[in-house]
Design a protein around this motif. Sequence first.
Motif, PDB file in Angstrom:
ATOM      1  N   ARG A  21       0.825  -1.203   0.000  1.00  0.00           N
ATOM      2  CA  ARG A  21       0.000   0.000   0.000  1.00  0.00           C
ATOM      3  C   ARG A  21       0.864   1.260   0.000  1.00  0.00           C
ATOM      4  NH1 ARG A  21      -5.154   1.776   0.795  1.00  0.00           N
ATOM      5  NH2 ARG A  21      -5.434   3.572   2.123  1.00  0.00           N
ATOM      6  N   ARG A  22       1.960   1.222   0.735  1.00  0.00           N
ATOM      7  CA  ARG A  22       2.842   2.383   0.789  1.00  0.00           C
ATOM      8  C   ARG A  22       3.422   2.701  -0.591  1.00  0.00           C
ATOM      9  NH1 ARG A  22       6.129   5.210   4.783  1.00  0.00           N
ATOM     10  NH2 ARG A  22       7.907   6.075   3.682  1.00  0.00           N
ATOM     11  N   GLY A  23       3.724   1.693  -1.376  1.00  0.00           N
ATOM     12  CA  GLY A  23       4.248   1.902  -2.718  1.00  0.00           C
ATOM     13  C   GLY A  23       3.249   2.616  -3.611  1.00  0.00           C
ATOM     14  N   ARG A  24       1.973   2.274  -3.461  1.00  0.00           N
ATOM     15  CA  ARG A  24       0.945   2.950  -4.256  1.00  0.00           C
ATOM     16  C   ARG A  24       0.776   4.394  -3.830  1.00  0.00           C
ATOM     17  NH1 ARG A  24      -3.835  -1.525  -5.017  1.00  0.00           N
ATOM     18  NH2 ARG A  24      -2.606  -2.939  -6.313  1.00  0.00           N
ATOM     19  N   LEU A  25       0.883   4.667  -2.534  1.00  0.00           N
ATOM     20  CA  LEU A  25       0.790   6.056  -2.057  1.00  0.00           C
ATOM     21  C   LEU A  25       1.954   6.885  -2.580  1.00  0.00           C
ATOM     22  CD1 LEU A  25      -0.413   5.704   1.639  1.00  0.00           C
ATOM     23  CD2 LEU A  25      -1.601   6.810  -0.257  1.00  0.00           C
ATOM     24  N   VAL A  26       3.134   6.313  -2.555  1.00  0.00           N
ATOM     25  CA  VAL A  26       4.305   7.025  -3.073  1.00  0.00           C
ATOM     26  C   VAL A  26       4.151   7.268  -4.567  1.00  0.00           C
ATOM     27  CG1 VAL A  26       6.795   6.840  -3.486  1.00  0.00           C
ATOM     28  CG2 VAL A  26       5.853   6.202  -1.263  1.00  0.00           C
ATOM     29  N   ASP A  27       3.689   6.258  -5.291  1.00  0.00           N
ATOM     30  CA  ASP A  27       3.466   6.418  -6.732  1.00  0.00           C
ATOM     31  C   ASP A  27       2.434   7.512  -7.012  1.00  0.00           C
ATOM     32  OD1 ASP A  27       5.290   4.454  -7.246  1.00  0.00           O
ATOM     33  OD2 ASP A  27       3.802   2.892  -7.674  1.00  0.00           O
ATOM     34  N   ALA A  28       1.353   7.529  -6.224  1.00  0.00           N
ATOM     35  CA  ALA A  28       0.317   8.547  -6.406  1.00  0.00           C
ATOM     36  C   ALA A  28       0.861   9.940  -6.096  1.00  0.00           C
ATOM     37  CB  ALA A  28      -0.886   8.240  -5.523  1.00  0.00           C
ATOM     38  N   ALA A  29       1.671  10.054  -5.043  1.00  0.00           N
ATOM     39  CA  ALA A  29       2.255  11.356  -4.688  1.00  0.00           C
ATOM     40  C   ALA A  29       3.202  11.842  -5.776  1.00  0.00           C
ATOM     41  CB  ALA A  29       2.981  11.257  -3.347  1.00  0.00           C
ATOM     42  N   VAL A  30       3.988  10.929  -6.315  1.00  0.00           N
ATOM     43  CA  VAL A  30       4.906  11.300  -7.407  1.00  0.00           C
ATOM     44  C   VAL A  30       4.112  11.739  -8.632  1.00  0.00           C
ATOM     45  CG1 VAL A  30       6.605  10.373  -9.034  1.00  0.00           C
ATOM     46  CG2 VAL A  30       6.822   9.898  -6.596  1.00  0.00           C
ATOM     47  N   LEU A  31       3.043  11.019  -8.940  1.00  0.00           N
ATOM     48  CA  LEU A  31       2.215  11.374 -10.088  1.00  0.00           C
ATOM     49  C   LEU A  31       1.579  12.750  -9.905  1.00  0.00           C
ATOM     50  CD1 LEU A  31       1.002  10.541 -12.789  1.00  0.00           C
ATOM     51  CD2 LEU A  31      -0.867   9.485 -11.524  1.00  0.00           C
ATOM     52  N   VAL A  32       1.075  13.021  -8.716  1.00  0.00           N
ATOM     53  CA  VAL A  32       0.485  14.343  -8.442  1.00  0.00           C
ATOM     54  C   VAL A  32       1.545  15.435  -8.569  1.00  0.00           C
ATOM     55  CG1 VAL A  32      -0.537  15.768  -6.620  1.00  0.00           C
ATOM     56  CG2 VAL A  32      -1.423  13.475  -7.056  1.00  0.00           C
ATOM     57  N   ALA A  33       2.732  15.192  -8.027  1.00  0.00           N
ATOM     58  CA  ALA A  33       3.806  16.191  -8.127  1.00  0.00           C
ATOM     59  C   ALA A  33       4.187  16.440  -9.586  1.00  0.00           C
ATOM     60  CB  ALA A  33       5.020  15.730  -7.329  1.00  0.00           C
ATOM     61  N   LEU A  34       4.252  15.381 -10.381  1.00  0.00           N
ATOM     62  CA  LEU A  34       4.576  15.544 -11.798  1.00  0.00           C
ATOM     63  C   LEU A  34       3.482  16.293 -12.546  1.00  0.00           C
ATOM     64  CD1 LEU A  34       6.144  12.061 -12.597  1.00  0.00           C
ATOM     65  CD2 LEU A  34       7.332  14.264 -12.502  1.00  0.00           C
ATOM     66  N   LEU A  35       2.236  16.003 -12.223  1.00  0.00           N
ATOM     67  CA  LEU A  35       1.126  16.713 -12.864  1.00  0.00           C
ATOM     68  C   LEU A  35       1.128  18.191 -12.500  1.00  0.00           C
ATOM     69  CD1 LEU A  35      -1.750  14.092 -12.578  1.00  0.00           C
ATOM     70  CD2 LEU A  35      -0.575  14.846 -14.639  1.00  0.00           C
ATOM     71  N   VAL A  36       1.388  18.504 -11.238  1.00  0.00           N
ATOM     72  CA  VAL A  36       1.461  19.907 -10.818  1.00  0.00           C
ATOM     73  C   VAL A  36       2.611  20.605 -11.547  1.00  0.00           C
ATOM     74  CG1 VAL A  36       1.988  21.421  -8.862  1.00  0.00           C
ATOM     75  CG2 VAL A  36       0.328  19.582  -8.601  1.00  0.00           C
TER      76      VAL A  36
END
Length: 114
Positions: free
Chosen positions: A2-17
């Motif tokens: 689950r932690r890996g998915r949260l990190v992936d989601a955070a990275v994706l949000v940062a890249l989108l921003v």
Amino acid sequence: MRRGRLVDAAVLVALLVGAVVTLAPFVLSVMTALKTTRQFAATPVLAPPAPPTVENIVTLFGRDYDFVTPIAVTAQVVVVVLVGQLLFSVLAAYAFARLEFPGRDALFWVYLGR
């Protein structure tokens, strides 16, 4: 897992921003270029042009402003700087890779930092 998915989601949000922050000025420039003077003065900045017009672009590249000449000069300067950078970077890379001299490592980091 689950932690890996949260990190992936955070990275994706940062890249989108980051993408939005980087691309927003270009989108705003295109939207502004496609508005008439009246639309630009009367509508909010983020409102899309209705209807879009290429009148500003035709005026810019037409006889009124002759914007082609500055673009040609800029392209020439870019080519000269690009060729110079490539030439000197290749020479510097050879010197740093093959030659031993005092202060080489310090000079290498200064060269990379410029």
